[in-house]
Design an enzyme around this catalytic site. Sequence first.
Site, short mmCIF file in Angstrom:
data_model
loop_
_atom_site.label_atom_id
_atom_site.label_comp_id
_atom_site.label_asym_id
_atom_site.label_seq_id
_atom_site.Cartn_x
_atom_site.Cartn_y
_atom_site.Cartn_z
N CYS A 62 -5.36 -105.81 -35.09
CA CYS A 62 -3.97 -105.94 -34.66
C CYS A 62 -3.25 -106.96 -35.55
CB CYS A 62 -3.91 -106.38 -33.22
SG CYS A 62 -4.59 -105.18 -32.06
N ARG A 87 11.73 -102.10 -32.30
CA ARG A 87 11.15 -102.19 -30.96
C ARG A 87 11.11 -103.61 -30.42
NH1 ARG A 87 5.58 -99.89 -31.06
NH2 ARG A 87 5.65 -100.25 -33.29
N GLU A 102 -1.54 -109.51 -34.74
CA GLU A 102 -1.77 -110.89 -34.33
C GLU A 102 -3.05 -111.44 -34.94
OE1 GLU A 102 0.00 -108.95 -30.51
OE2 GLU A 102 -1.07 -108.31 -32.29
N TRP A 132 -14.74 -118.90 -24.14
CA TRP A 132 -15.99 -118.50 -24.79
C TRP A 132 -16.62 -119.72 -25.42
CZ3 TRP A 132 -16.10 -117.77 -30.45
CH2 TRP A 132 -17.32 -117.31 -30.91
N CYS A 187 -2.32 -107.22 -26.81
CA CYS A 187 -3.28 -106.42 -26.06
C CYS A 187 -4.34 -107.34 -25.45
CB CYS A 187 -3.94 -105.37 -26.97
SG CYS A 187 -5.08 -106.06 -28.20
#
Length: 132
Positions: free
Chosen positions: A57, A85, A59, A130, A91
């Site tokens: 992606c 857009r 990002e 994580w 995501c």
Amino acid sequence: MRDLDNDDRELIEYARQIVDANTDGVDGVHTMGAAVRAADGHIYGGINLYHFTGEPCAELVALAHARASGARQLTTIVAVGNFGRGPVGPCGRDRQVLFDYHPDIRVLVPTPDGTKSIWIRDLVPLGTLWTP
């Protein structure tokens, strides 16, 4: 969640310029540009590499660009879609990566009241960092 400031609007414009200059043409409906600001104010950009097998992606490409350039402290990120857009929220995978690597980053996201700035930790409620 907070309203945008001038730095946020500059980041959106930077990402928009990236996606407008590098979109995949009329069939590039999935093309996204991204921009991330470092703590020192420097802006790094990225664009996704759309492919049917999956993609990095925009990002993640922007994060990699910043890291490869030596930036470690990042403050704000945005992704912008092609063809006007505007800003698009990250995501799930991108949210997790942002949360793990930059838990104090702000993300510019569309809302019913316009684009707003929100902490990544608020986009990953009850998340657990994580630990490698």
